[in-house]
Scaffold this motif. Structure first.
Motif, mmCIF file in Angstrom:
data_model
loop_
_atom_site.group_PDB
_atom_site.id
_atom_site.type_symbol
_atom_site.label_atom_id
_atom_site.label_comp_id
_atom_site.label_asym_id
_atom_site.label_seq_id
_atom_site.Cartn_x
_atom_site.Cartn_y
_atom_site.Cartn_z
ATOM 1 N N VAL A 79 69.888 2.899 111.425
ATOM 2 C CA VAL A 79 69.987 2.674 109.992
ATOM 3 C C VAL A 79 69.460 3.926 109.300
ATOM 4 N N HIS A 80 70.104 4.297 108.212
ATOM 5 C CA HIS A 80 69.686 5.475 107.463
ATOM 6 C C HIS A 80 69.447 5.124 106.012
ATOM 7 N N LEU A 81 68.582 5.906 105.387
ATOM 8 C CA LEU A 81 68.394 5.800 103.952
ATOM 9 C C LEU A 81 68.455 7.209 103.391
ATOM 10 N N GLU A 82 69.530 7.512 102.696
ATOM 11 C CA GLU A 82 69.707 8.811 102.065
ATOM 12 C C GLU A 82 69.091 8.734 100.678
ATOM 13 N N MET A 83 68.122 9.592 100.416
ATOM 14 C CA MET A 83 67.388 9.556 99.151
ATOM 15 C C MET A 83 67.598 10.879 98.424
ATOM 16 N N THR A 84 68.111 10.815 97.217
ATOM 17 C CA THR A 84 68.329 12.005 96.405
ATOM 18 C C THR A 84 67.599 11.868 95.076
ATOM 19 N N SER A 85 67.511 12.969 94.353
ATOM 20 C CA SER A 85 66.837 12.981 93.047
ATOM 21 C C SER A 85 65.493 12.279 93.111
ATOM 22 N N LEU A 86 64.729 12.622 94.108
ATOM 23 C CA LEU A 86 63.462 11.937 94.337
ATOM 24 C C LEU A 86 62.477 12.183 93.208
ATOM 25 N N LYS A 87 61.685 11.160 92.932
ATOM 26 C CA LYS A 87 60.698 11.188 91.854
ATOM 27 C C LYS A 87 59.304 10.946 92.442
ATOM 28 N N PRO A 88 58.262 11.388 91.757
ATOM 29 C CA PRO A 88 56.908 11.128 92.261
ATOM 30 C C PRO A 88 56.651 9.636 92.513
ATOM 31 N N GLU A 89 57.246 8.779 91.717
ATOM 32 C CA GLU A 89 57.031 7.342 91.911
ATOM 33 C C GLU A 89 57.717 6.786 93.156
ATOM 34 N N ASP A 90 58.504 7.600 93.831
ATOM 35 C CA ASP A 90 59.089 7.194 95.114
ATOM 36 C C ASP A 90 58.117 7.414 96.268
ATOM 37 N N THR A 91 56.991 8.036 95.992
ATOM 38 C CA THR A 91 55.994 8.286 97.024
ATOM 39 C C THR A 91 55.471 6.980 97.600
ATOM 40 N N ALA A 92 55.571 6.854 98.923
ATOM 41 C CA ALA A 92 55.153 5.619 99.594
ATOM 42 C C ALA A 92 55.353 5.788 101.095
ATOM 43 N N VAL A 93 54.855 4.816 101.838
ATOM 44 C CA VAL A 93 55.232 4.691 103.241
ATOM 45 C C VAL A 93 56.481 3.812 103.286
ATOM 46 N N TYR A 94 57.500 4.309 103.953
ATOM 47 C CA TYR A 94 58.771 3.594 104.038
ATOM 48 C C TYR A 94 58.893 2.936 105.410
ATOM 49 N N TYR A 95 59.295 1.666 105.403
ATOM 50 C CA TYR A 95 59.375 0.867 106.622
ATOM 51 C C TYR A 95 60.796 0.361 106.833
ATOM 52 N N CYS A 96 61.240 0.456 108.059
ATOM 53 C CA CYS A 96 62.500 -0.145 108.475
ATOM 54 C C CYS A 96 62.231 -1.603 108.860
ATOM 55 N N ASN A 97 63.153 -2.471 108.498
ATOM 56 C CA ASN A 97 63.005 -3.901 108.780
ATOM 57 C C ASN A 97 64.344 -4.444 109.250
ATOM 58 N N VAL A 98 64.307 -5.270 110.283
ATOM 59 C CA VAL A 98 65.520 -5.963 110.721
ATOM 60 C C VAL A 98 65.214 -7.453 110.818
ATOM 61 N N ARG A 99 66.250 -8.247 110.592
ATOM 62 C CA ARG A 99 66.094 -9.707 110.619
ATOM 63 C C ARG A 99 67.272 -10.289 111.386
ATOM 64 N N ASN A 100 66.960 -11.136 112.383
ATOM 65 C CA ASN A 100 68.045 -11.709 113.177
ATOM 66 C C ASN A 100 68.547 -13.010 112.576
ATOM 67 N N LEU A 101 69.496 -13.617 113.235
ATOM 68 C CA LEU A 101 70.115 -14.845 112.716
ATOM 69 C C LEU A 101 69.119 -15.995 112.620
ATOM 70 N N ALA A 102 68.092 -15.978 113.438
ATOM 71 C CA ALA A 102 67.071 -17.029 113.408
ATOM 72 C C ALA A 102 66.048 -16.807 112.310
ATOM 73 N N GLY A 103 66.142 -15.667 111.623
ATOM 74 C CA GLY A 103 65.198 -15.372 110.557
ATOM 75 C C GLY A 103 63.973 -14.595 110.988
ATOM 76 N N ASN A 104 63.910 -14.227 112.245
ATOM 77 C CA ASN A 104 62.774 -13.444 112.731
ATOM 78 C C ASN A 104 62.882 -12.010 112.228
ATOM 79 N N MET A 105 61.755 -11.483 111.736
ATOM 80 C CA MET A 105 61.744 -10.136 111.176
ATOM 81 C C MET A 105 60.909 -9.204 112.030
ATOM 82 N N TYR A 106 61.351 -7.951 112.086
ATOM 83 C CA TYR A 106 60.656 -6.934 112.870
ATOM 84 C C TYR A 106 60.503 -5.693 112.013
ATOM 85 N N TRP A 107 59.390 -4.984 112.260
ATOM 86 C CA TRP A 107 59.041 -3.819 111.450
ATOM 87 C C TRP A 107 58.819 -2.585 112.305
ATOM 88 N N GLY A 108 59.145 -1.429 111.711
ATOM 89 C CA GLY A 108 58.760 -0.172 112.309
ATOM 90 C C GLY A 108 57.349 0.186 111.889
#
Length: 117
Positions: A79-108
């Motif tokens: 999965v990719h996230l292309e980020m352009t025109s970045l602003k100071p308020e975009d500063t953060a830790v970014y996390y990848c998340n996936v969710r399966n059909l059962a609703g279970n979620m996983y994090w990077g």
């Protein structure tokens, strides 16, 4: 078992661009997972930024519409996230998340994005 590894974060000046990637190690077919990117700034809650469904439909929060693009490559389990025109308020830790059909979620583990001059 699901393992997610993010990459691509870093320091960028306002107006700059970054491309985040998330590599999923997954035992079942990646195409059955809904995927999202979240972010968490210091002292704030972790919130969704963009998501993409199993069918490929993408959604974004208003503050990143027309600046960020989420995409998925089911053949490569990525999965990719292309980020352009970045602003100071975009500063953060970014996390990848996936969710399966059962609703279970996983994090990077997260990747730091800092937008500063």
């Amino acid at each position: 078992q699901v393992e997610l590894v993010e990459s691509g974060g870093g320091l960028v000046q306002p107006g700059g661009s970054l491309r985040l990637s998330c590599q999923a190690s997954i035992s079942s077919s990646f195409r059955w997972y809904a995927v999202a990117w979240y972010r968490q700034a210091p002292g704030q809650e972790r919130d969704v930024v963009a998501s993409i469904s199993r069918g490929g439909d993408a959604e974004y929060i208003d503050s990143v519409k027309d600046r960020f693009t989420i995409s998925r490559d089911n053949a490569k389990n990525m999965v990719h996230l292309e980020m352009t025109s970045l602003k100071p308020e975009d500063t953060a830790v970014y996390y990848c998340n996936v969710r399966n059909l059962a609703g279970n979620m996983y994090w990077g583990q997260g990747t730091q994005v800092t937008v500063s001059s």
